[in-house]
Motif scaffolding. Structure first.
Motif, mmCIF file in Angstrom:
data_model
loop_
_atom_site.group_PDB
_atom_site.id
_atom_site.type_symbol
_atom_site.label_atom_id
_atom_site.label_comp_id
_atom_site.label_asym_id
_atom_site.label_seq_id
_atom_site.Cartn_x
_atom_site.Cartn_y
_atom_site.Cartn_z
ATOM 1 N N TRP A 1 4.903 0.493 -7.092
ATOM 2 C CA TRP A 1 3.945 -0.558 -6.696
ATOM 3 C C TRP A 1 4.011 -1.733 -7.675
ATOM 4 N N LEU B 1 -3.241 5.527 -5.602
ATOM 5 C CA LEU B 1 -1.889 5.524 -6.190
ATOM 6 C C LEU B 1 -1.435 6.944 -6.551
ATOM 7 N N ASN C 1 -8.781 -0.589 -2.058
ATOM 8 C CA ASN C 1 -8.505 -2.006 -2.051
ATOM 9 C C ASN C 1 -9.757 -2.890 -2.000
ATOM 10 N N ASP D 1 0.830 -1.208 0.000
ATOM 11 C CA ASP D 1 0.000 0.000 0.000
ATOM 12 C C ASP D 1 0.861 1.253 0.000
ATOM 13 N N SER E 1 -8.773 3.885 -7.225
ATOM 14 C CA SER E 1 -7.417 3.448 -7.549
ATOM 15 C C SER E 1 -6.555 4.662 -7.903
ATOM 16 N N LEU F 1 2.245 4.270 -8.665
ATOM 17 C CA LEU F 1 2.000 3.166 -9.598
ATOM 18 C C LEU F 1 3.239 2.363 -9.966
ATOM 19 N N SER G 1 -5.035 -2.275 -5.544
ATOM 20 C CA SER G 1 -4.813 -0.832 -5.655
ATOM 21 C C SER G 1 -6.036 -0.021 -5.251
#
Ligand SMILES: CSC[C@H]1O[C@@H](n2cnc3c(O)ncnc32)[C@H](O)[C@@H]1O
Ligand SMILES: [Zn+2]
Length: 439
Positions: free
Chosen positions: A88, A283, A311, A81, A279, A85, A309
């Motif tokens: 991740w 992000l 969640n 988390d 999302s 982007l 992403s």
């Protein structure tokens, strides 16, 4: 007239072209399709139904359409988390997927996702993930409607070796599900930065031949656009257009970076935008200009993105976020209204997926994909406008009954086609395995 089922609801939001709000009406269902929508007293006089369901205090709506997700990623929920982007994806998600994703992972993760989505009123989802044949099978077994992505990326995975292999596997799957009542296929090249020109142009041709949608992440972040400009001197939008992908079959996911001329061009070409507000917020990817897109006449649908992403896969929550965020971004309280977000989560999703003749609204002849939401909770009282309560106040636990093609998949909040305890146990086993095994 005979019906298999008569559903009598206090309110019905049809999401037809007139956006009717009906009071004390009934929907008659026969052979999985909507046979009639009429005042309840008339229905009782004219229709002999095998089953009658009474829904006082409920609002009946078309099944919600999650127009972008990666269903099996429910098993990666909460793994990484608070990251942007590319960090991740490159440092956490892709290494974990390389290590763990196989058909058993996809089966368990997709079942968990379908259970979560059905309980939240989602009756159709547009998926992009590895082993699409597994997601298709699990969905069909559960009675869930799905548009399954024939995925393409340039890098090898356990699923496929290279672009040609991904495409060949996609074509075989498309053949297998020809004429299936619930399962459709779409091309799903991952993104302009992960798929080369040749496969992208091949997909453009194949999408025309097979008449299927193209599901693509596009302009998700400013970094994506700037990197493309630096490395190719071309915006991804322009490249997608040059390679023949821009058109009514395109469902472009995210679109947080858009110039005004690109918005006008989307409207001209008939491409759809899939907005994933939660999302994008989590992000910190950017803000999709939803109000401008709607004003320009672009078809905007709604997706959750994957559970790693977001969640969650809560489309009811996503509608609320889309309405609130859309107003903030536009600087206008009138922008992205409750009515517009309900359309985004239903008929616009159907249009994006080429399914607008079958689903997305409650109209005679369409498939009986329906959701009943109980508004009798304290936080959704009193009811001046059921639409307002649905979008701005209701929670997904208030989804009580769900039908897909006339089959009841959620009854009084409980799944009828999926085994809750088994799905949870499997998810926990995967969670423990992944946590113990590192990447
Ligand atoms: C080729 S299967 C799909 C692929 O997409 C990854 N993914 C999940 N969410 C996002 C996102 O928001 N942007 C880009 N890629 C994403 C997923 O992990 C799979 O590898
Ligand atoms: Zn995505």
């Amino acid at each position: 007239m005979h019906a298999d089922l008569l559903i009598h609801a206090e309110w019905i939001l049809t999401v037809d072209p007139e956006d009717c709000e009906l009071i004390d009406h009934a929907v008659a269902i026969a052979d999985g399709h909507i046979q009639a929508i009429l005042p309840y007293d008339e229905a009782r006089r004219t229709i002999a139904a095998t089953e009658v369901i009474e829904l006082p205090g409920h609002v009946l709506i078309p099944g919600l359409i999650n127009a972008h997700t990666h269903a099996a990623m429910t098993l990666l929920r909460g793994l990484a988390d608070d990251l942007p982007l590319m960090t991740w994806l490159h440092d956490h998600i892709w290494p974990t997927e390389q290590r763990w994703v196989d058909p058993t992972f996809v089966a368990a993760g997709t079942r968990l996702a379908i259970l979560e989505m059905l309980r939240g009123g989602v009756t159709c989802y547009n998926d992009m993930y590895f082993y699409p044949e597994v997601a298709a099978q699990v969905s069909a077994e559960a009675g869930m409607r799905a548009v399954i992505g024939m995925i393409v990326v340039d890098f090898p995975t356990r699923y496929a070796a290279a672009a040609d292999d991904y495409i060949a596997k996609g074509l075989a799957l498309h053949d297998f599900y020809r004429d299936h009542p619930l399962i459709r296929l779409a091309w799903a090249p991952h993104a302009p930065y992960s798929v080369a020109d040749d496969p992208l142009s091949q997909i453009a041709r194949l999408a025309q031949d097979l008449k299927v949608p193209v599901h693509l992440h596009l302009h998700e972040t400013q970094d994506e656009v700037q990197t493309a400009l630096r490395e190719r001197s071309e915006r991804p939008f322009a490249r997608i257009e040059r390679l023949g992908l821009m058109g009514p079959q395109l469902t472009a996911v995210h679109m947080t970076q858009l110039e005004d001329f690109e918005i006008a061009h989307l409207a001209e070409t008939g491409a759809s935008v899939i907005h994933c507000p939660e999302s994008n917020l989590k992000l910190a990817s950017g803000f999709c200009p939803v109000a401008k897109l709607l004003e320009a006449g672009v078809n905007v649908a709604l997706g959750t993105d994957g559970a790693a992403s977001n969640n969650d896969l809560n489309l009811l929550g996503e509608m609320r976020t889309a309405a609130l965020l859309g107003k903030g971004v536009a600087g206008s309280a009138a922008a992205v209204s409750a009515r517009e977000v309900l359309r985004m989560a239903t008929i616009n999703g159907a249009r994006a997926l080429g399914l607008e003749r079958e689903i997305g609204s409650l109209e005679v002849g369409k498939s009986a994909d329906l959701v009943a939401v109980d508004l009798r909770d304290p936080h959704t009282q009193p009811v001046y406008h059921p639409l307002s309560q649905l979008i701005y106040a209701a929670g997904r636990h208030q989804v009580r009954q769900v039908w897909v093609r006339g089959r009841q998949l959620i009854r009084d909040g409980h799944p009828t086609s999926l085994h809750l305890a088994e799905i949870l146990a499997e998810a926990q086993i995967w969670g423990r395995r992944i946590a113990a095994g590192g990447r």
